[in-house]
Design a protein around this motif. Structure first.
Motif, PDB file in Angstrom:
ATOM      1  N   LYS A 227       8.200   3.331  -1.841  1.00 16.13           N
ATOM      2  CA  LYS A 227       8.505   2.349  -0.806  1.00 16.13           C
ATOM      3  C   LYS A 227       7.385   1.322  -0.684  1.00 16.13           C
ATOM      4  O   LYS A 227       7.585   0.255  -0.124  1.00 16.13           O
ATOM      5  CB  LYS A 227       8.718   3.063   0.530  1.00 16.13           C
ATOM      6  N   LEU A 228       6.215   1.675  -1.148  1.00 21.06           N
ATOM      7  CA  LEU A 228       5.139   0.690  -1.142  1.00 21.06           C
ATOM      8  C   LEU A 228       5.384  -0.399  -2.178  1.00 21.06           C
ATOM      9  O   LEU A 228       4.777  -1.464  -2.105  1.00 21.06           O
ATOM     10  CB  LEU A 228       3.806   1.374  -1.470  1.00 21.06           C
ATOM     11  N   ARG A 229       6.270  -0.101  -3.144  1.00 19.80           N
ATOM     12  CA  ARG A 229       6.537  -0.972  -4.279  1.00 19.80           C
ATOM     13  C   ARG A 229       5.269  -1.079  -5.155  1.00 19.80           C
ATOM     14  O   ARG A 229       4.161  -0.828  -4.711  1.00 19.80           O
ATOM     15  CB  ARG A 229       7.030  -2.340  -3.840  1.00 19.80           C
ATOM     16  N   LEU A 230       5.537  -1.445  -6.375  1.00 18.05           N
ATOM     17  CA  LEU A 230       4.438  -1.499  -7.337  1.00 18.05           C
ATOM     18  C   LEU A 230       3.380  -2.502  -6.913  1.00 18.05           C
ATOM     19  O   LEU A 230       2.180  -2.263  -7.059  1.00 18.05           O
ATOM     20  CB  LEU A 230       4.990  -1.850  -8.721  1.00 18.05           C
ATOM     21  N   ARG A 231       3.803  -3.622  -6.361  1.00 16.86           N
ATOM     22  CA  ARG A 231       2.823  -4.617  -5.921  1.00 16.86           C
ATOM     23  C   ARG A 231       1.925  -4.073  -4.829  1.00 16.86           C
ATOM     24  O   ARG A 231       0.738  -4.387  -4.762  1.00 16.86           O
ATOM     25  CB  ARG A 231       3.554  -5.873  -5.444  1.00 16.86           C
ATOM     26  N   GLY A 232       2.498  -3.245  -3.949  1.00 24.57           N
ATOM     27  CA  GLY A 232       1.686  -2.650  -2.889  1.00 24.57           C
ATOM     28  C   GLY A 232       0.643  -1.700  -3.429  1.00 24.57           C
ATOM     29  O   GLY A 232      -0.508  -1.689  -2.984  1.00 24.57           O
ATOM     30  N   VAL A 233       1.044  -0.881  -4.422  1.00 28.96           N
ATOM     31  CA  VAL A 233       0.089   0.047  -5.031  1.00 28.96           C
ATOM     32  C   VAL A 233      -1.023  -0.719  -5.732  1.00 28.96           C
ATOM     33  O   VAL A 233      -2.207  -0.373  -5.629  1.00 28.96           O
ATOM     34  CB  VAL A 233       0.820   0.989  -6.019  1.00 28.96           C
ATOM     35  N   LEU A 234      -0.647  -1.775  -6.447  1.00 32.40           N
ATOM     36  CA  LEU A 234      -1.664  -2.586  -7.111  1.00 32.40           C
ATOM     37  C   LEU A 234      -2.600  -3.227  -6.093  1.00 32.40           C
ATOM     38  O   LEU A 234      -3.820  -3.285  -6.304  1.00 32.40           O
ATOM     39  CB  LEU A 234      -0.990  -3.674  -7.949  1.00 32.40           C
ATOM     40  N   ALA A 235      -2.029  -3.705  -4.984  1.00 32.05           N
ATOM     41  CA  ALA A 235      -2.867  -4.342  -3.965  1.00 32.05           C
ATOM     42  C   ALA A 235      -3.858  -3.351  -3.375  1.00 32.05           C
ATOM     43  O   ALA A 235      -5.039  -3.670  -3.171  1.00 32.05           O
ATOM     44  CB  ALA A 235      -1.987  -4.938  -2.866  1.00 32.05           C
ATOM     45  N   ILE A 236      -3.405  -2.124  -3.096  1.00 25.92           N
ATOM     46  CA  ILE A 236      -4.307  -1.105  -2.539  1.00 25.92           C
ATOM     47  C   ILE A 236      -5.401  -0.764  -3.541  1.00 25.92           C
ATOM     48  O   ILE A 236      -6.584  -0.649  -3.188  1.00 25.92           O
ATOM     49  CB  ILE A 236      -3.505   0.156  -2.151  1.00 25.92           C
ATOM     50  N   SER A 237      -5.018  -0.607  -4.810  1.00 26.77           N
ATOM     51  CA  SER A 237      -6.005  -0.271  -5.840  1.00 26.77           C
ATOM     52  C   SER A 237      -7.054  -1.372  -5.960  1.00 26.77           C
ATOM     53  O   SER A 237      -8.264  -1.094  -6.033  1.00 26.77           O
ATOM     54  CB  SER A 237      -5.307  -0.074  -7.187  1.00 26.77           C
ATOM     55  N   LEU A 238      -6.609  -2.627  -5.973  1.00 28.31           N
ATOM     56  CA  LEU A 238      -7.552  -3.734  -6.081  1.00 28.31           C
ATOM     57  C   LEU A 238      -8.426  -3.842  -4.837  1.00 28.31           C
ATOM     58  O   LEU A 238      -9.620  -4.170  -4.929  1.00 28.31           O
ATOM     59  CB  LEU A 238      -6.789  -5.041  -6.302  1.00 28.31           C
TER      60      LEU A 238
END
Length: 769
Positions: free
Chosen positions: A381-392
């Protein structure tokens, strides 16, 4: 009665071929908790198995009697099966079974079997899914594998490509079966019909020798749970051909859209009680039907009927699909007096994305097998963009706090641990290295031959005179002698001795304001008349903020007003006396490794001290050992062509310093540096700033990717622990090669990203209740 459930599943992925061998990966999972065990093994090339398989298939087909098989009538060319042919088939089947058992007993495969036994109980209902691209493995008698024989509730199932499909939700009270009775020439399909009609809690639609249009309409317009076919069929390469009536033959490709429609509307199982079904299996794989049963070779009519009878009995009473197939398959062994290898024929294929079937589940509301990634995993539900944003975000935050020195203490701690490990490693002899001897003047020496904690000048002169007698390469005096200690006559004798000592290096102290002790350190001059090239400052030991000596200043500009005018360190001067060509271009940049956010306060040559394990062999001798106890031959062996350094070894807090390997006397730290320079040890290196930034960001992105891909909590924890162990090992391996990696920031990036995403998952679960 309780319904047996296949609670555990083992997936065997076999990559390779029978000619080249296979790399086998095992994953054992539990339907409630996910993956629980993994292993990797190999199976060697099996050329003998290939030959025996082809011989057996030929002998089996020759043993069949015309009209007795459900193979396509046009495909039957053998007129009779003689007793001799039956015996040949039986003998070849035994040889094939033996060859298969021997192949599976190869040592490189035993890790797989051992892990299966450890992860599964004998009484567990178990599916063993086999996935491979070499379809010849489908033709082998896997039921003769010792593991399957020892586990009575296990069945080997052939795995088809995993695919999750959207299906319509249906509510019904009876199992709906579409039974196609195709071309019946020479075979008895009425027995199949009678068995299906007697199946409890079922609703069966029979299509007897239907036309293509009638068959297609029933597939398209009505929902079915089970598709059944009995009649003549055969395989052509990777295509299965069904004789639906006496004039029409169809491949499954001809029924593709009708079958897809049926699958989308809830079709869960297809049973092809007909001959030579591996071609059918290949086409059914492409359609991603959840489960299906075919016969791997031509099947005699009676064998087909007995299989269906015992399969339906077990399945309709609540046994799981794999257990029902096993029971029916094992019953067929009773027919092998007349029909060799009858129990080899039925094989079950299953989509691993689907749960194993039983009869009761067929009448329950159909689950919509949408990808779990969109339903039950909140991180999606975070979507891939959300996971990438958190990682960055985590990566950038770590880089920011690291740049201002917040992580320096933890990174230096990690550096110390690696230094200790390196220092504890076994040592190896270095024949080209000159011998290094240390005279450590002890308290007992000063009490006997000096005053307080200071050694007398006369005793020191006698010591140096005795050493000079054996022609050492260099004598280093790490003892300050700018004034008599304590008598003038002894001091004059000492100065004369020093001036007569070739290759002498004396110590002085440059002095400075000590920022860590909040007191001034006075400068101390070298002994009078000492030549500038034979003097080195002894205060090159550079403590960090925690007081630990990790760095050493090789050279620095003379300080105005200091009594010590040398610009070279004590260790450098000694190394230069031994090896004039020693490389001293070893400057560390300001932001180096874990040293971040520090000003480059020196601008001179600074090195990281290599506390190498080889220095453990250098044990100090006391002054009295040399003056009174050693024989002439021992002294010659000690000092001839040696580097001799004289300093204090008083113990306690006098002249001791904290180092990564514990408390060390100042003279021993100089020894480490001298040895490092003479060995021409490669300078400690670190990645450039952009490389370290990429490593930290990469660690954060890797963590996000792991959580994005892995749904199982057990797998996530395993991944986090594996990386938590692997990264320190990689960092230590690089450290042994004189490369300092940013291990702490990378590990923090991994765990920080995982922790933040886990908290967000938890929050999403709470909000979705």
């Amino acid at each position: 009665m309780a319904i047996p459930i296949m609670s555990k599943r083992a997936l065997l992925r076999c990559d390779g071929s029978l000619e080249e061998g296979f790399r086998v990966a095992l994953e054992i999972s539990d339907r409630t908790i996910g993956p629980i065990s993994e292993a990797v093994g190999e199976l060697p090339p099996a050329l003998e198995l290939i030959a025996l398989l082809e011989e057996w298939r030929t002998a089996y087909r020759q043993s069949l009697v015309r009209g007795e098989s459900r193979i396509s009538v046009e495909s039957v060319t053998i007129e009779t099966g003689s007793r001799c042919q039956l015996e040949d088939c039986r003998n070849l089947s035994k040889r094939l079974e033996t060859a298969l058992k021997n192949w599976l007993s190869h040592p490189s495969f035993q890790e797989i079997e051992q892990r299966l036994r450890e992860g599964l109980n004998v009484d567990d209902p178990v599916e063993i899914l086999l996935r491979t691209r070499d379809i010849r493995l489908y033709q082998l008698p896997w039921h003769s594998w010792g593991f399957i024989e020892r586990y009575p509730k296990a069945e080997l199932v052939l795995s088809i490509p995993s695919e999750r499909l959207e299906t319509e939700t249906q509510h019904h009270d009876k199992v709906r079966i579409l039974a196609i009775l195709g071309d019946r020439r020479g075979i008895d399909t009425d027995s199949d019909r009678q068995l299906l009609e007697k199946t409890p809690n079922s609703q069966v639609m029979f299509l007897v020798e239907p036309s293509r249009q009638v068959l297609y309409r029933h597939l398209w317009e009505q929902p079915w749970d089970i598709l059944f076919f009995a009649g003549h069929s055969h395989s052509s390469e990777k295509q299965g051909i069904l004789n639906i009536n006496q004039t029409e033959q169809l491949s499954l490709e001809d029924l593709k859209y009708g079958l897809k429609k049926a699958i989308n509307r809830g079709l869960k199982l297809a049973i092809f009680n007909s001959c030579d079904g591996l071609g059918l299996a290949h086409e059914l794989e492409q359609l991603h039907i959840p489960q299906f049963i075919v016969m791997r070779e031509p099947v005699p009519d009676r064998v087909a009927q007995e299989f269906l009878k015992h399969f339906l009995q077990a399945f309709s009473l609540g046994e799981s699909l794999p257990a029902s197939v096993r029971q029916a398959r094992e019953w067929l062994q009773s027919l092998e007096g007349d029909f060799p290898c009858a129990s080899w024929l039925p094989i079950l294929f299953q989509n691993p994305a689907m749960a194993s079937l039983n009869w009761n589940r067929l009448t329950q509301p159909t689950e919509i097998p949408t990808p779990v990634s969109h339903r039950s995993n909140p991180v999606r539900k975070l979507r891939l963009r959300g996971v990438l944003a958190i990682s960055l975000l985590v990566g950038c935050l770590l880089l920011g706090v690291r740049s201002i020195g917040v992580l320096q203490r933890s990174e230096l701690w990690a550096y110390d641990q690696m230094t200790k490990l390196q220092f504890s490693r076994p040592t190896t002899a270095i024949p080209e290295m000159p011998k290094i001897r240390v005279i450590g003047i002890t308290k007992q020496d000063t009490q006997t031959l000096g005053q307080g904690n200071v050694i007398g000048d006369r005793a020191l002169a006698e010591l140096i005179t005795k050493i000079n007698r054996y022609q050492p390469k260099v004598v280093g005096l790490d003892i300050f002698r700018d004034a008599p200690q304590p008598d003038v006559a002894g001091y004059k004798q000492l100065l004369n001795t020093l001036q007569a000592t070739p290759h002498l290096v004396s110590a002085c102290q440059m002095g400075e304001d000590d920022q860590f002790q909040n007191q001034a350190v006075p400068s101390i001059a070298p002994p009078p008349l000492s030549p500038q090239k034979a003097v080195g400052y002894a205060d090159g030991l550079l403590p960090d903020a925690d007081g630990i000596i990790r760095r050493y200043v090789l050279q620095m500009a003379a300080r105005p007003g200091s009594a010590c005018a040398s610009e070279q360190s004590f260790a450098w001067q000694i190394a230069k006396q031994v090896a004039p060509s020693v490389n001293l271009n070893r400057r560390l940049p300001a932001d180096f490794g874990g040293y971040q956010g520090e000003a480059d306060e020196f601008g001179e040559d600074v090195i990281l001290v290599n506390y190498h394990s080889s220095s453990r062999n250098i044990q100090p001798y006391s002054l009295q050992d040399i003056l009174y106890l050693n024989t002439e031959s021992e002294l010659k062996q000690l000092f001839q062509d040696s580097v001799v350094v004289i300093g204090y070894n008083l113990g306690g807090s006098e002249d001791t310093h904290a180092t990564p390997i514990g408390q060390q006397n100042g003279v021993m730290i100089h020894i480490h540096v001298i040895r490092q320079l003479l060995r021409q040890t490669p300078v400690m290196r670190s990645w450039p700033q952009w490389g370290e930034m990429l490593a930290v960001m990469g660690g954060s992105l890797l963590a996000g990717g792991m959580l994005w891909r892995w749904r199982s909590a057990r797998r996530r924890i395993f991944g986090a622990l594996l990386l938590g162990v692997a990264l320190p090992l990689v960092s230590y391996g690089a450290f042994l090669q004189q490369v300092w990696l940013p291990g702490i920031p990378v590990i923090l990036g991994l765990w920080g990203t995982m922790g933040l995403i886990w908290l967000l998952e938890k929050r999403l679960r709470f909000l979705s209740r």
